[in-house]
Design an enzyme around this catalytic site. Structure first.
Site, short mmCIF file in Angstrom:
data_model
loop_
_atom_site.label_atom_id
_atom_site.label_comp_id
_atom_site.label_asym_id
_atom_site.label_seq_id
_atom_site.Cartn_x
_atom_site.Cartn_y
_atom_site.Cartn_z
N ARG A 166 0.81 -1.22 0.00
CA ARG A 166 0.00 0.00 0.00
C ARG A 166 0.85 1.27 0.00
NH1 ARG A 166 -5.48 -0.50 1.88
NH2 ARG A 166 -6.22 -2.44 1.01
N ARG B 97 -3.37 6.88 1.16
CA ARG B 97 -3.85 8.08 1.84
C ARG B 97 -2.90 8.70 2.85
NH1 ARG B 97 -9.52 5.40 3.27
NH2 ARG B 97 -8.05 3.68 3.32
N ARG C 263 -6.53 11.70 -5.95
CA ARG C 263 -7.80 11.00 -5.83
C ARG C 263 -8.96 12.00 -5.92
NH1 ARG C 263 -10.24 7.86 -0.72
NH2 ARG C 263 -10.39 10.01 -0.10
N ASP D 207 -6.85 -2.52 -7.35
CA ASP D 207 -7.38 -3.17 -6.15
C ASP D 207 -7.64 -4.63 -6.44
OD1 ASP D 207 -8.36 -2.24 -3.35
OD2 ASP D 207 -9.79 -3.75 -3.99
N TYR E 134 -15.09 -11.46 0.28
CA TYR E 134 -15.80 -10.21 -0.03
C TYR E 134 -17.07 -10.47 -0.85
CZ TYR E 134 -11.80 -7.65 1.79
OH TYR E 134 -10.83 -7.15 2.62
#
Ligand code: CP3
Length: 355
Positions: A27, A31, A40, A77, A154
Protein backbone atom coordinates in the site's frame (compact mmCIF):
# COMPACT_ATOMS: atom_id res chain seq x y z
CA UNK A 1 12.04 -2.08 -23.54
CA UNK A 2 14.76 -0.25 -21.58
CA UNK A 3 16.96 -2.57 -19.48
CA UNK A 4 16.31 -2.34 -15.73
CA UNK A 5 18.57 0.09 -13.89
CA UNK A 6 17.72 -1.32 -10.48
CA UNK A 7 16.83 -5.01 -10.46
CA UNK A 8 17.76 -5.94 -6.90
CA UNK A 9 14.11 -6.68 -6.06
CA UNK A 10 13.89 -9.31 -8.84
CA UNK A 11 17.32 -10.69 -7.97
CA UNK A 12 16.51 -11.06 -4.27
CA UNK A 13 13.31 -12.96 -5.12
CA UNK A 14 15.46 -15.44 -7.05
CA UNK A 15 18.14 -15.50 -4.33
CA UNK A 16 20.73 -14.03 -6.68
CA UNK A 17 23.41 -11.79 -5.08
CA UNK A 18 22.50 -8.14 -4.39
CA UNK A 19 24.43 -5.14 -2.99
CA UNK A 20 21.81 -4.23 -0.38
CA UNK A 21 18.43 -5.67 0.66
CA UNK A 22 15.64 -4.36 -1.59
CA UNK A 23 12.60 -2.73 0.02
CA UNK A 24 9.07 -1.68 -0.92
CA UNK A 25 5.91 -1.15 1.14
CA UNK A 26 2.51 -2.79 0.74
CA UNK A 27 0.00 0.00 0.00
CA UNK A 28 2.88 2.38 -0.70
CA UNK A 29 0.55 4.53 -2.81
CA UNK A 30 -2.23 5.70 -0.55
CA UNK A 31 -3.85 8.08 1.84
CA UNK A 32 -0.82 8.67 4.11
CA UNK A 33 0.54 10.78 1.20
CA UNK A 34 -1.05 14.23 0.73
CA UNK A 35 -0.27 14.09 -3.02
CA UNK A 36 -2.28 10.84 -3.26
CA UNK A 37 -5.31 12.52 -1.67
CA UNK A 38 -5.00 15.41 -4.13
CA UNK A 39 -4.90 13.07 -7.16
CA UNK A 40 -7.80 11.00 -5.83
CA UNK A 41 -9.83 14.21 -5.40
CA UNK A 42 -9.00 15.08 -9.00
CA UNK A 43 -10.25 11.64 -10.13
CA UNK A 44 -13.43 11.98 -8.03
CA UNK A 45 -13.32 8.66 -6.18
CA UNK A 46 -11.15 5.58 -5.70
CA UNK A 47 -12.53 3.44 -8.56
CA UNK A 48 -12.36 6.36 -11.01
CA UNK A 49 -8.71 6.70 -10.01
CA UNK A 50 -8.13 2.99 -10.75
CA UNK A 51 -9.88 3.32 -14.13
CA UNK A 52 -7.85 6.33 -15.32
CA UNK A 53 -4.49 5.00 -16.59
CA UNK A 54 -2.70 8.37 -16.41
CA UNK A 55 -3.83 9.10 -12.84
CA UNK A 56 -3.28 5.49 -11.69
CA UNK A 57 0.25 5.84 -13.10
CA UNK A 58 0.72 9.16 -11.30
CA UNK A 59 -0.17 7.71 -7.86
CA UNK A 60 1.97 4.62 -8.52
CA UNK A 61 4.98 6.90 -9.07
CA UNK A 62 4.33 9.28 -6.15
CA UNK A 63 5.97 7.16 -3.41
CA UNK A 64 8.94 6.50 -5.73
CA UNK A 65 9.58 10.25 -5.98
CA UNK A 66 9.77 10.51 -2.20
CA UNK A 67 11.63 7.31 -1.28
CA UNK A 68 14.34 5.10 -2.76
CA UNK A 69 12.00 2.16 -3.21
CA UNK A 70 13.24 -0.85 -5.17
CA UNK A 71 9.90 -1.69 -6.80
CA UNK A 72 6.68 -0.06 -7.98
CA UNK A 73 3.31 -1.75 -7.46
CA UNK A 74 0.45 -1.32 -9.88
CA UNK A 75 -2.19 1.01 -8.46
CA UNK A 76 -5.43 -0.93 -8.52
CA UNK A 77 -7.38 -3.17 -6.15
CA UNK A 78 -7.97 -6.87 -5.61
CA UNK A 79 -11.73 -6.35 -5.97
CA UNK A 80 -11.55 -5.47 -9.68
CA UNK A 81 -12.27 -9.14 -10.60
CA UNK A 82 -15.56 -9.46 -8.67
CA UNK A 83 -16.52 -6.00 -9.92
CA UNK A 84 -15.91 -7.14 -13.52
CA UNK A 85 -18.00 -10.26 -12.80
CA UNK A 86 -20.95 -7.94 -12.14
CA UNK A 87 -21.16 -7.79 -8.34
CA UNK A 88 -21.18 -3.97 -8.28
CA UNK A 89 -18.26 -2.76 -6.14
CA UNK A 90 -18.67 0.47 -4.22
CA UNK A 91 -16.96 2.17 -1.31
CA UNK A 92 -18.77 3.80 1.59
CA UNK A 93 -16.78 6.35 3.58
CA UNK A 94 -15.16 4.73 6.61
CA UNK A 95 -16.71 1.33 5.92
CA UNK A 96 -14.44 -0.16 3.30
CA UNK A 97 -15.48 -2.02 0.14
CA UNK A 98 -19.04 -3.29 -0.44
CA UNK A 99 -20.88 -5.24 -3.12
CA UNK A 100 -24.40 -4.46 -4.36
CA UNK A 101 -25.06 -8.11 -5.28
CA UNK A 102 -23.20 -10.52 -2.97
CA UNK A 103 -23.33 -14.25 -3.75
CA UNK A 104 -25.34 -16.74 -1.71
CA UNK A 105 -26.27 -19.64 -3.99
CA UNK A 106 -24.88 -22.19 -6.42
CA UNK A 107 -27.03 -20.78 -9.23
CA UNK A 108 -25.52 -17.30 -8.76
CA UNK A 109 -22.04 -18.85 -8.83
CA UNK A 110 -22.87 -20.80 -12.01
CA UNK A 111 -24.07 -17.57 -13.65
CA UNK A 112 -20.80 -15.69 -13.07
CA UNK A 113 -19.26 -14.75 -16.41
CA UNK A 114 -15.77 -15.66 -17.57
CA UNK A 115 -13.82 -12.43 -17.74
CA UNK A 116 -11.59 -11.45 -20.66
CA UNK A 117 -8.97 -9.34 -18.86
CA UNK A 118 -8.18 -7.25 -21.96
CA UNK A 119 -11.87 -6.32 -22.23
CA UNK A 120 -13.65 -5.94 -18.89
CA UNK A 121 -10.36 -5.28 -17.07
CA UNK A 122 -8.72 -3.46 -19.96
CA UNK A 123 -8.32 -0.40 -17.73
CA UNK A 124 -5.94 -2.38 -15.49
CA UNK A 125 -3.84 -3.49 -18.48
CA UNK A 126 -3.74 0.10 -19.75
CA UNK A 127 -2.48 1.21 -16.33
CA UNK A 128 0.23 -1.51 -16.41
CA UNK A 129 1.39 -0.39 -19.88
CA UNK A 130 1.37 3.29 -18.92
CA UNK A 131 3.29 2.69 -15.69
CA UNK A 132 5.90 0.53 -17.43
CA UNK A 133 6.43 3.28 -20.00
CA UNK A 134 6.75 6.00 -17.35
CA UNK A 135 9.05 3.98 -15.07
CA UNK A 136 11.57 4.06 -17.92
CA UNK A 137 13.35 1.00 -16.56
CA UNK A 138 14.10 2.60 -13.17
CA UNK A 139 12.65 -0.22 -11.01
CA UNK A 140 10.51 -3.31 -11.73
CA UNK A 141 6.71 -3.21 -11.69
CA UNK A 142 4.75 -5.62 -9.47
CA UNK A 143 1.35 -6.85 -10.65
CA UNK A 144 -1.10 -8.42 -8.19
CA UNK A 145 -4.36 -10.15 -7.47
CA UNK A 146 -6.32 -11.35 -4.48
CA UNK A 147 -6.35 -15.07 -3.67
CA UNK A 148 -9.53 -16.95 -4.57
CA UNK A 149 -10.42 -17.43 -0.87
CA UNK A 150 -9.87 -13.74 -0.05
CA UNK A 151 -11.89 -12.59 -3.09
CA UNK A 152 -14.65 -15.06 -2.16
CA UNK A 153 -14.86 -13.63 1.38
CA UNK A 154 -15.80 -10.21 -0.03
CA UNK A 155 -18.12 -11.71 -2.68
CA UNK A 156 -20.08 -13.78 -0.14
CA UNK A 157 -19.94 -11.54 2.95
CA UNK A 158 -20.78 -8.53 0.74
CA UNK A 159 -17.85 -6.53 2.13
CA UNK A 160 -15.36 -6.61 4.97
CA UNK A 161 -16.08 -9.03 7.80
CA UNK A 162 -14.91 -9.91 11.30
CA UNK A 163 -16.21 -13.44 11.81
CA UNK A 164 -16.70 -14.62 8.20
CA UNK A 165 -19.85 -16.52 9.13
CA UNK A 166 -21.49 -16.40 5.67
CA UNK A 167 -18.52 -17.84 3.78
CA UNK A 168 -17.79 -20.38 6.53
CA UNK A 169 -21.42 -21.45 6.48
CA UNK A 170 -21.06 -22.12 2.75
CA UNK A 171 -17.67 -23.84 3.30
CA UNK A 172 -19.05 -26.27 5.85
CA UNK A 173 -22.72 -26.63 4.83
CA UNK A 174 -22.40 -26.42 1.03
CA UNK A 175 -18.75 -27.14 0.27
CA UNK A 176 -19.37 -28.06 -3.38
CA UNK A 177 -20.82 -24.59 -4.06
CA UNK A 178 -17.84 -22.82 -2.50
CA UNK A 179 -15.35 -25.06 -4.31
CA UNK A 180 -17.01 -24.25 -7.63
CA UNK A 181 -16.62 -20.52 -6.87
CA UNK A 182 -12.98 -20.87 -5.77
CA UNK A 183 -12.18 -22.87 -8.89
CA UNK A 184 -13.76 -20.23 -11.14
CA UNK A 185 -11.84 -17.51 -9.30
CA UNK A 186 -8.54 -19.39 -9.64
CA UNK A 187 -9.10 -19.56 -13.42
CA UNK A 188 -9.97 -15.85 -13.51
CA UNK A 189 -6.87 -14.92 -11.47
CA UNK A 190 -4.59 -16.93 -13.82
CA UNK A 191 -6.00 -15.10 -16.86
CA UNK A 192 -5.81 -11.75 -15.05
CA UNK A 193 -2.21 -12.12 -13.82
CA UNK A 194 -1.00 -13.54 -17.14
CA UNK A 195 -2.56 -10.51 -18.88
CA UNK A 196 -0.76 -8.20 -16.42
CA UNK A 197 2.51 -10.02 -17.18
CA UNK A 198 1.92 -9.73 -20.94
CA UNK A 199 1.21 -6.01 -20.45
CA UNK A 200 4.51 -5.54 -18.58
CA UNK A 201 4.29 -6.65 -14.92
CA UNK A 202 7.74 -8.07 -14.07
CA UNK A 203 6.71 -9.93 -10.93
CA UNK A 204 3.34 -10.82 -9.42
CA UNK A 205 2.02 -11.13 -5.90
CA UNK A 206 -1.10 -12.90 -4.62
CA UNK A 207 -2.67 -11.28 -1.53
CA UNK A 208 -4.38 -13.83 0.71
CA UNK A 209 -5.44 -11.39 3.40
CA UNK A 210 -7.99 -13.72 5.02
CA UNK A 211 -6.51 -17.24 4.64
CA UNK A 212 -5.36 -16.96 8.26
CA UNK A 213 -8.92 -17.14 9.62
CA UNK A 214 -9.13 -20.83 8.65
CA UNK A 215 -8.07 -23.96 10.53
CA UNK A 216 -4.90 -25.59 9.17
CA UNK A 217 -6.85 -28.28 7.30
CA UNK A 218 -9.39 -25.82 5.89
CA UNK A 219 -6.64 -23.39 4.88
CA UNK A 220 -5.11 -26.05 2.67
CA UNK A 221 -8.48 -27.09 1.28
CA UNK A 222 -10.10 -23.69 0.65
CA UNK A 223 -7.18 -21.30 0.18
CA UNK A 224 -3.79 -22.89 -0.50
CA UNK A 225 -5.08 -25.46 -3.00
CA UNK A 226 -6.37 -22.65 -5.24
CA UNK A 227 -3.22 -20.55 -4.90
CA UNK A 228 -1.30 -23.66 -5.95
CA UNK A 229 -3.50 -23.89 -9.04
CA UNK A 230 -2.68 -20.24 -9.80
CA UNK A 231 1.09 -20.78 -9.45
CA UNK A 232 0.79 -23.76 -11.83
CA UNK A 233 -1.00 -21.62 -14.44
CA UNK A 234 1.20 -18.53 -14.42
CA UNK A 235 3.58 -17.37 -17.14
CA UNK A 236 6.96 -17.75 -15.45
CA UNK A 237 9.13 -16.07 -18.03
CA UNK A 238 8.70 -12.91 -20.08
CA UNK A 239 11.01 -10.46 -21.88
CA UNK A 240 13.80 -13.04 -21.38
CA UNK A 241 13.55 -12.97 -17.57
CA UNK A 242 11.88 -15.05 -14.91
CA UNK A 243 8.69 -13.50 -13.54
CA UNK A 244 8.83 -14.29 -9.81
CA UNK A 245 5.62 -14.97 -7.88
CA UNK A 246 5.11 -14.13 -4.21
CA UNK A 247 2.32 -15.63 -2.08
CA UNK A 248 1.28 -13.68 1.01
CA UNK A 249 -1.12 -15.20 3.54
CA UNK A 250 -1.64 -12.82 6.44
CA UNK A 251 -1.31 -14.85 9.65
CA UNK A 252 0.03 -17.76 7.61
CA UNK A 253 3.31 -18.24 9.51
CA UNK A 254 2.23 -21.70 10.71
CA UNK A 255 1.99 -22.90 7.13
CA UNK A 256 5.25 -21.64 5.62
CA UNK A 257 6.48 -25.00 4.38
CA UNK A 258 3.17 -25.80 2.70
CA UNK A 259 3.08 -22.38 1.02
CA UNK A 260 6.67 -22.79 -0.20
CA UNK A 261 5.75 -26.23 -1.60
CA UNK A 262 3.40 -24.66 -4.17
CA UNK A 263 6.37 -23.74 -6.36
CA UNK A 264 6.16 -20.00 -5.68
CA UNK A 265 9.42 -18.01 -5.63
CA UNK A 266 8.77 -16.12 -2.39
CA UNK A 267 6.56 -16.19 0.69
CA UNK A 268 5.30 -12.96 2.25
CA UNK A 269 5.39 -12.81 6.05
CA UNK A 270 3.38 -10.69 8.45
CA UNK A 271 4.98 -9.58 11.74
CA UNK A 272 3.60 -12.42 13.89
CA UNK A 273 6.44 -14.74 12.92
CA UNK A 274 10.14 -14.24 13.65
CA UNK A 275 11.95 -13.99 10.32
CA UNK A 276 14.94 -15.94 11.74
CA UNK A 277 12.61 -18.84 12.52
CA UNK A 278 11.01 -18.54 9.08
CA UNK A 279 14.41 -18.74 7.38
CA UNK A 280 15.47 -21.68 9.52
CA UNK A 281 12.30 -23.55 8.53
CA UNK A 282 12.38 -22.64 4.84
CA UNK A 283 16.12 -22.87 4.24
CA UNK A 284 16.93 -22.00 0.67
CA UNK A 285 13.67 -23.16 -0.82
CA UNK A 286 12.10 -19.73 -1.43
CA UNK A 287 12.80 -16.07 -0.76
CA UNK A 288 11.07 -14.28 2.13
CA UNK A 289 9.31 -10.92 2.05
CA UNK A 290 8.59 -8.89 5.18
CA UNK A 291 8.05 -8.31 7.98
CA UNK A 292 8.03 -5.17 10.13
CA UNK A 293 4.81 -4.37 11.99
CA UNK A 294 3.33 -1.43 10.03
CA UNK A 295 2.49 0.25 13.36
CA UNK A 296 6.24 0.56 14.03
CA UNK A 297 6.11 3.54 11.64
CA UNK A 298 4.36 5.47 14.44
CA UNK A 299 7.56 5.15 16.53
CA UNK A 300 10.42 7.64 16.65
CA UNK A 301 13.07 7.32 13.88
CA UNK A 302 15.62 5.68 16.23
CA UNK A 303 13.12 2.99 17.19
CA UNK A 304 12.27 2.33 13.50
CA UNK A 305 15.98 1.97 12.69
CA UNK A 306 16.46 -0.42 15.61
CA UNK A 307 13.59 -2.60 14.40
CA UNK A 308 14.94 -2.65 10.83
CA UNK A 309 18.33 -3.76 12.19
CA UNK A 310 16.87 -6.60 14.22
CA UNK A 311 14.86 -7.91 11.26
CA UNK A 312 17.95 -7.72 9.01
CA UNK A 313 19.99 -9.55 11.64
CA UNK A 314 17.20 -12.12 12.00
CA UNK A 315 17.29 -12.93 8.29
CA UNK A 316 21.10 -12.92 8.37
CA UNK A 317 23.58 -12.99 5.51
CA UNK A 318 22.97 -13.50 1.84
CA UNK A 319 20.29 -12.81 -0.72
CA UNK A 320 16.67 -13.96 -0.61
CA UNK A 321 15.13 -11.24 1.56
CA UNK A 322 12.84 -8.51 0.25
CA UNK A 323 12.19 -6.07 3.08
CA UNK A 324 8.60 -4.94 3.53
CA UNK A 325 6.01 -4.19 6.16
CA UNK A 326 4.03 -7.18 7.41
CA UNK A 327 0.85 -5.62 5.98
CA UNK A 328 -0.22 -2.35 4.35
CA UNK A 329 1.07 0.99 5.62
CA UNK A 330 -1.44 2.81 7.88
CA UNK A 331 -3.08 5.95 6.56
CA UNK A 332 -2.03 8.17 9.48
CA UNK A 333 1.73 7.51 9.72
CA UNK A 334 4.04 10.49 9.16
CA UNK A 335 5.38 10.21 5.57
CA UNK A 336 8.91 11.05 6.84
CA UNK A 337 8.88 7.87 8.92
CA UNK A 338 8.43 5.79 5.78
CA UNK A 339 11.58 7.49 4.46
CA UNK A 340 13.48 6.61 7.63
CA UNK A 341 12.39 2.99 7.19
CA UNK A 342 13.42 2.71 3.51
CA UNK A 343 16.80 4.38 4.08
CA UNK A 344 17.52 2.23 7.12
CA UNK A 345 17.00 -0.97 5.11
CA UNK A 346 19.55 0.10 2.54
CA UNK A 347 22.04 1.54 5.02
CA UNK A 348 22.08 -1.30 7.53
CA UNK A 349 21.82 -4.21 5.08
CA UNK A 350 25.08 -3.67 3.17
CA UNK A 351 26.99 -5.67 5.79
CA UNK A 352 24.86 -8.76 5.05
CA UNK A 353 25.80 -8.84 1.36
CA UNK A 354 29.15 -9.49 -0.26
CA UNK A 355 30.47 -7.40 -3.16
O1 CP3 B 1 0.04 -1.45 -2.52
C1 CP3 B 1 -0.28 -0.54 -3.31
O2 CP3 B 1 0.12 0.63 -3.18
C2 CP3 B 1 -1.10 -0.90 -4.54
C3 CP3 B 1 -2.50 -0.72 -4.46
C4 CP3 B 1 -3.40 -1.62 -3.65
C5 CP3 B 1 -4.64 -1.15 -3.15
N1 CP3 B 1 -5.32 -2.22 -2.63
C6 CP3 B 1 -5.08 0.24 -3.23
C7 CP3 B 1 -6.17 0.69 -2.36
C8 CP3 B 1 -3.33 -2.99 -3.35
C9 CP3 B 1 -2.19 -3.97 -3.60
C10 CP3 B 1 -4.56 -3.35 -2.72
C11 CP3 B 1 -4.89 -4.72 -2.29
C12 CP3 B 1 -6.09 -4.98 -1.47
N2 CP3 B 1 -7.33 -4.38 -1.57
C13 CP3 B 1 -6.18 -6.00 -0.50
C14 CP3 B 1 -5.09 -6.98 -0.17
C15 CP3 B 1 -4.02 -6.40 0.65
C16 CP3 B 1 -4.43 -6.04 2.04
O3 CP3 B 1 -4.34 -4.86 2.37
O4 CP3 B 1 -4.76 -6.96 2.80
C17 CP3 B 1 -7.49 -5.96 0.04
C18 CP3 B 1 -8.04 -6.85 1.14
C19 CP3 B 1 -8.21 -4.94 -0.65
C20 CP3 B 1 -9.65 -4.56 -0.49
C21 CP3 B 1 -9.75 -3.14 -0.11
N3 CP3 B 1 -9.64 -2.10 -1.00
C22 CP3 B 1 -9.83 -2.60 1.19
C23 CP3 B 1 -9.97 -3.41 2.46
C24 CP3 B 1 -9.75 -1.20 1.05
C25 CP3 B 1 -9.69 -0.17 2.14
C26 CP3 B 1 -10.96 0.52 2.40
C27 CP3 B 1 -10.70 1.73 3.29
O5 CP3 B 1 -11.49 2.66 3.17
O6 CP3 B 1 -9.73 1.74 4.05
C28 CP3 B 1 -9.65 -0.91 -0.32
C29 CP3 B 1 -9.53 0.42 -0.94
C30 CP3 B 1 -8.14 0.80 -1.33
N4 CP3 B 1 -7.35 0.04 -2.12
C31 CP3 B 1 -7.46 2.02 -1.02
C32 CP3 B 1 -6.22 1.95 -1.68
C33 CP3 B 1 -5.15 3.00 -1.72
C34 CP3 B 1 -8.00 3.17 -0.21
C35 CP3 B 1 -9.06 3.82 -1.05
C36 CP3 B 1 -9.11 5.32 -0.90
O7 CP3 B 1 -8.27 6.00 -1.50
O8 CP3 B 1 -10.04 5.76 -0.23
Amino acid sequence: MAPLKNDRYLKALLKEPVDVTPVWMMRQAGRYLPEYKATRAQAGDFMSLCKNAELACEVTLQPLRRYELDAAILFSDILTIPDAMGLGLYFEAGEGPKFESPLSSQSQIDALPIIDPEQELGYVMNAVRTIRRELKGSVPLIGFSGSPWTLATYMIEGGSSKAFTKIKKMAFAEPAALHSLLDKLADAVVLYLNAQIAAGAQSVMVFDTWGGVLSPRDYKLFSLQYMHKIVDGLTRENEGRRVPVTLFTKNGGMWLEAIADTGCDAVGLDWTIDIAEARARIGNKVALQGNMDPSMLYAQPERIEQEVQSILAGYGSGSGHVFNLGHGIHLDVPPEHAGVFVDAVHRFSRQYHQG
